[in-house]
Design an enzyme around this catalytic site. Structure first.
Site, PDB file in Angstrom:
ATOM      1  N   ASN A 230       0.875  -1.174   0.000  1.00  0.00           N
ATOM      2  CA  ASN A 230       0.000   0.000   0.000  1.00  0.00           C
ATOM      3  C   ASN A 230       0.910   1.222   0.000  1.00  0.00           C
ATOM      4  OD1 ASN A 230      -1.766   2.071   0.480  1.00  0.00           O
ATOM      5  ND2 ASN A 230      -2.415   1.373   2.517  1.00  0.00           N
ATOM      6  N   TRP A 231       0.999   1.845  -1.169  1.00  0.00           N
ATOM      7  CA  TRP A 231       1.948   2.970  -1.303  1.00  0.00           C
ATOM      8  C   TRP A 231       1.417   4.242  -0.650  1.00  0.00           C
ATOM      9  CZ3 TRP A 231       4.106   2.780  -7.060  1.00  0.00           C
ATOM     10  CH2 TRP A 231       4.699   1.517  -7.267  1.00  0.00           C
ATOM     11  N   LYS A 232       0.146   4.243  -0.269  1.00  0.00           N
ATOM     12  CA  LYS A 232      -0.493   5.423   0.335  1.00  0.00           C
ATOM     13  C   LYS A 232      -0.286   6.655  -0.567  1.00  0.00           C
ATOM     14  CE  LYS A 232      -0.163   3.203   4.770  1.00  0.00           C
ATOM     15  NZ  LYS A 232      -0.044   3.284   6.212  1.00  0.00           N
TER      16      LYS A 232
ATOM     17  N   HIS B 249      -9.448   1.283   4.972  1.00  0.00           N
ATOM     18  CA  HIS B 249      -8.174   1.446   5.684  1.00  0.00           C
ATOM     19  C   HIS B 249      -8.393   2.393   6.864  1.00  0.00           C
ATOM     20  CE1 HIS B 249      -4.061   2.537   6.611  1.00  0.00           C
ATOM     21  NE2 HIS B 249      -3.690   1.456   5.957  1.00  0.00           N
TER      22      HIS B 249
ATOM     23  N   GLU C   2      -6.764   4.774   7.900  1.00  0.00           N
ATOM     24  CA  GLU C   2      -6.515   6.179   7.572  1.00  0.00           C
ATOM     25  C   GLU C   2      -7.737   6.802   6.892  1.00  0.00           C
ATOM     26  OE1 GLU C   2      -2.777   5.450   5.622  1.00  0.00           O
ATOM     27  OE2 GLU C   2      -1.887   5.005   7.576  1.00  0.00           O
TER      28      GLU C   2
ATOM     29  N   GLU D  22      -5.013  -4.686  10.649  1.00  0.00           N
ATOM     30  CA  GLU D  22      -3.978  -3.684  10.861  1.00  0.00           C
ATOM     31  C   GLU D  22      -4.268  -2.920  12.149  1.00  0.00           C
ATOM     32  OE1 GLU D  22      -2.162  -2.673   6.697  1.00  0.00           O
ATOM     33  OE2 GLU D  22      -3.746  -1.254   7.150  1.00  0.00           O
TER      34      GLU D  22
ATOM     35  N   GLY E   9       2.963   2.354  10.792  1.00  0.00           N
ATOM     36  CA  GLY E   9       3.984   3.385  10.639  1.00  0.00           C
ATOM     37  C   GLY E   9       4.724   3.742  11.913  1.00  0.00           C
TER      38      GLY E   9
ATOM     39  N   SER F 283       3.668  -2.069  10.368  1.00  0.00           N
ATOM     40  CA  SER F 283       5.125  -2.161  10.590  1.00  0.00           C
ATOM     41  C   SER F 283       5.715  -3.519  10.206  1.00  0.00           C
ATOM     42  CB  SER F 283       5.466  -1.801  12.037  1.00  0.00           C
ATOM     43  OG  SER F 283       5.147  -0.442  12.295  1.00  0.00           O
TER      44      SER F 283
ATOM     45  N   GLY G 254       3.028  -1.024   4.255  1.00  0.00           N
ATOM     46  CA  GLY G 254       3.057   0.402   3.938  1.00  0.00           C
ATOM     47  C   GLY G 254       4.476   0.846   3.632  1.00  0.00           C
ATOM     48  N   GLY G 255       5.134   1.441   4.615  1.00  0.00           N
ATOM     49  CA  GLY G 255       6.463   2.026   4.428  1.00  0.00           C
ATOM     50  C   GLY G 255       7.457   1.131   3.694  1.00  0.00           C
TER      51      GLY G 255
END
Ligand code: 13P
Length: 253
Positions: free
Chosen positions: A10-12, A98, A100, A168, A174, A214, A235-236
């Site tokens: 997930n590149w966000k 998600h 977010e 998640e 993150g 993470s 993610g990251g």
């Protein structure tokens, strides 16, 4: 029950044309080098990069996904993107609900469910996200919160063929913090039970439940070897070819 692991990035809201294209090309080359990978791969760039990434992935066994969609096929919804627009661009998947989006855009379980129904109707597979906040975890409500999110966000008609769940924990996203492996397995097993009640045992046994929050090359093996963990939503670490692929390789892909 053998469930093919899904390694999803997930590149966000990250990436402009040059770096997004380079990232996709790098992943495509590495996945091609695996020959017949044991896992399924998915990347979910921002809307603006979908077309360029689709092109960059050509010939590689890497699916394309978006990070959200509207529930209508078209119409007066300024700034929104419909499921049909996503399939038109070559998307196979869409991430929905998600944390977010639940936090930044006030998305409810009901709305996520409506989006998921529309996505399925358009031929998209959905990755439906659930997870508790730190406050809820500290209050011992993790399983209760996740169960309610499953009951409210997953359509009655969902099947293992069109739906993936991603657990998640909000506080693990993150932050570099993660639950213990036992905590993750407990939640995934509980989620599978709720899915069995809602969708039937056969569907629940076949449905993939990803862990996200993470995930890194150093902890991937620990989480992805758990019996009810069927992949990762990253993610990251999905923004670096080496890290994304190291997670896959450490997970036995
Ligand atoms: P991080 O891997 O950066 O913690 O993000 C997880 C996530 O939100 C994936 O959807």
């Amino acid at each position: 029950m053998a469930r093919k692991k899904l390694i999803a990035g997930n590149w966000k809201m990250n990436g402009l044309t040059a770096d997004g294209t380079a990232l996709a090309k790098g992943i495509a080359a590495e996945v091609k080098a695996l020959g017949k990978p044991q896992c399924e791969f998915l990347v979910c760039p921002p809307f603006t990069l979908l077309a360029a990434v689709k092109k960059a992935l050509r010939g590689a066994r890497v699916a394309l996904g978006a990070q959200d969609c509207h529930f209508d096929a078209k119409g007066a919804h300024t700034g929104d993107v419909s499921p049909l627009m996503l399939t038109d661009l070559g998307c196979a998947y869409v991430i929905l609900g998600h944390s977010e989006r639940r936090a930044d855009h006030g998305e409810s379980n009901e709305l996520v469910c409506k989006k998921a129904e529309a996505a399925h109707q358009a031929g998209l597979k959905t990755v439906i996200c659930i997870g508790e906040t730190l406050e809820q975890r500290d209050a011992g409500q993790t399983i209760d919160v996740c169960s309610k999110q499953i009951l409210g966000s997953v359509p009655e008609t969902a099947t293992a063929a069109d739906t993936v769940i991603a657990y998640e924990p909000v506080w693990a996203i993150g932050t570099g913090k993660t639950p213990t492996a036992q905590d993750v397995e407990d939640v995934h097993a509980a989620v599978r039970k709720v899915l069995a009640k809602k969708l039937g045992r056969a569907n629940a046994n076949k449905m993939r439940i990803l862990y996200g929050g993470s995930v890194k090359p150093s902890n991937a093996k620990e989480f992805l070897s758990l019996p009810d963990v069927d992949g990762a939503l990253i993610g990251g670490a999905s923004l670096k070819v080496e890290d994304f692929m190291a997670i896959a390789k450490n997970s036995g892909c």
